[in-house]
Design an enzyme around this catalytic site. Sequence first.
Site, PDB file in Angstrom:
ATOM      1  N   ASP A 126       0.814  -1.212   0.000  1.00 51.33           N
ATOM      2  CA  ASP A 126       0.000   0.000   0.000  1.00 51.33           C
ATOM      3  C   ASP A 126       0.850   1.265   0.000  1.00 51.33           C
ATOM      4  O   ASP A 126       2.076   1.212   0.191  1.00 51.33           O
ATOM      5  CB  ASP A 126      -0.951   0.007   1.213  1.00 51.33           C
ATOM      6  CG  ASP A 126      -0.271  -0.433   2.510  1.00 51.33           C
ATOM      7  OD1 ASP A 126       0.961  -0.354   2.596  1.00 51.33           O
ATOM      8  OD2 ASP A 126      -0.984  -0.851   3.432  1.00 51.33           O
ATOM      9  N   ASN A 129      -7.489  -3.060  14.467  1.00 55.63           N
ATOM     10  CA  ASN A 129      -8.879  -3.303  14.050  1.00 55.63           C
ATOM     11  C   ASN A 129      -8.988  -4.482  13.079  1.00 55.63           C
ATOM     12  O   ASN A 129     -10.036  -4.714  12.482  1.00 55.63           O
ATOM     13  CB  ASN A 129      -9.471  -2.034  13.424  1.00 55.63           C
ATOM     14  CG  ASN A 129      -8.757  -1.637  12.128  1.00 55.63           C
ATOM     15  OD1 ASN A 129      -7.829  -2.317  11.688  1.00 55.63           O
ATOM     16  ND2 ASN A 129      -9.189  -0.542  11.526  1.00 55.63           N
ATOM     17  N   HIS A 177      -7.182  -4.847  10.262  1.00 50.98           N
ATOM     18  CA  HIS A 177      -6.890  -4.588   8.847  1.00 50.98           C
ATOM     19  C   HIS A 177      -5.587  -5.261   8.424  1.00 50.98           C
ATOM     20  O   HIS A 177      -4.685  -5.467   9.235  1.00 50.98           O
ATOM     21  CB  HIS A 177      -6.920  -3.087   8.509  1.00 50.98           C
ATOM     22  CG  HIS A 177      -5.747  -2.264   8.927  1.00 50.98           C
ATOM     23  ND1 HIS A 177      -5.849  -0.965   9.363  1.00 50.98           N
ATOM     24  CD2 HIS A 177      -4.413  -2.534   8.955  1.00 50.98           C
ATOM     25  CE1 HIS A 177      -4.658  -0.489   9.631  1.00 50.98           C
ATOM     26  NE2 HIS A 177      -3.767  -1.416   9.408  1.00 50.98           N
ATOM     27  N   GLU A 180      -9.581  -2.009   5.351  1.00 48.29           N
ATOM     28  CA  GLU A 180     -10.206  -1.676   6.623  1.00 48.29           C
ATOM     29  C   GLU A 180     -11.513  -2.452   6.797  1.00 48.29           C
ATOM     30  O   GLU A 180     -12.174  -2.793   5.805  1.00 48.29           O
ATOM     31  CB  GLU A 180     -10.532  -0.167   6.659  1.00 48.29           C
ATOM     32  CG  GLU A 180      -9.319   0.749   6.531  1.00 48.29           C
ATOM     33  CD  GLU A 180      -8.551   0.900   7.840  1.00 48.29           C
ATOM     34  OE1 GLU A 180      -8.624   0.001   8.709  1.00 48.29           O
ATOM     35  OE2 GLU A 180      -7.874   1.925   7.991  1.00 48.29           O
TER      36      GLU A 180
HETATM   37  C1  GLP Z   1      -0.358   0.130   8.694  1.00 48.10           C
HETATM   38  C2  GLP Z   1      -0.040  -0.672   7.435  1.00 48.10           C
HETATM   39  C3  GLP Z   1      -0.231  -2.136   7.661  1.00 48.10           C
HETATM   40  C4  GLP Z   1       0.419  -2.523   8.971  1.00 48.10           C
HETATM   41  C5  GLP Z   1      -0.307  -1.887  10.121  1.00 48.10           C
HETATM   42  C6  GLP Z   1       0.298  -2.197  11.483  1.00 48.10           C
HETATM   43  O1  GLP Z   1      -1.579   0.754   8.704  1.00 48.10           O
HETATM   44  N1  GLP Z   1      -0.787  -0.274   6.281  1.00 48.10           N
HETATM   45  O2  GLP Z   1       0.337  -2.846   6.565  1.00 48.10           O
HETATM   46  O3  GLP Z   1       0.378  -3.911   9.128  1.00 48.10           O
HETATM   47  O4  GLP Z   1      -0.351  -0.498   9.943  1.00 48.10           O
HETATM   48  O5  GLP Z   1       1.359  -1.324  11.762  1.00 48.10           O
HETATM   49  P1  GLP Z   1       2.438  -1.580  12.896  1.00 48.10           P
HETATM   50  O6  GLP Z   1       3.284  -2.685  12.410  1.00 48.10           O
HETATM   51  O7  GLP Z   1       3.186  -0.276  12.986  1.00 48.10           O
HETATM   52  O8  GLP Z   1       1.685  -1.915  14.127  1.00 48.10           O
END
Ligand code: GLP
Length: 240
Positions: A56, A124, A126, A131
């Site tokens: 993304d 959440n 995702h 989402e």
């Molecule tokens: C972001 C990314 C995800 C990631 C998530 C968790 O929103 N788009 O790909 O897995 O957050 O992030 P973190 O690893 O910082 O907890």
Amino acid sequence: MASIYVAALVENLLREHANPVLGLATGSTPLRLYRQLVEFHRQGLSFAHVTTVNLDEYVGLAAEDPHSYAAFMRRELFAQVDIPLGNIFLPNGMTQDLAGECARYDAILDCHPIDIQILGIGRNGHIGFNEPNDTLRGRTHVVDLAPNTLEANARYFDDTHPIPTQAITMGIESILRAREIVLMAFGRDKAQAVHRALSGEISTQNPASFLQMHPNTTFVLDEGAASSIGGIAAGKVSSV
Ligand code: GLP
């Protein structure tokens, strides 16, 4: 340990496959994985024949913007290994034609079937930026980021750089097409999301639950992230 385990999976793939394709994620979770891959590279592991596709990118951020996922990947991995620039793919957050950009990214994904997809997970549920919603999209699309995602990721931004409210993300179908998926989660604040992903109903309100339908997915967790899954028998869950 967890990150070294996943790095070793990637290392094996790179040694065994002539032209491996890695599906990559951003966020704090894979940071140590990337550090370990850089270390393996220093010890001789080559990325010269690797292709990467990222999950993304924020809409409205240029690849040069240090807050973009393109910049994150450059900093944490690409600039430190020998991967050719032409083998690196992320959605272009600066496009004037969002629909066209999504179609372009789908064509890239079609040409480069993913061997290992690395995933983190949002609190959440995702994955990528898919989402929780009444419906989910299979292929690359634009999403409005959920309020709790904006809150969670606000730590990377400040007043001069407000967090973008939209992103381009790979869809659930594209993620599930990967030959192998490794979801990494660390810390107690991920425990509920991990529990729901593994044993909740498969629901668009819980995007990570769709991983239950994938034949070769491994969850790599630390003790905190694994703390709610006591009742789950067998399966491919590694707590390291
Ligand atoms: C972001 C990314 C995800 C990631 C998530 C968790 O929103 N788009 O790909 O897995 O957050 O992030 P973190 O690893 O910082 O907890």
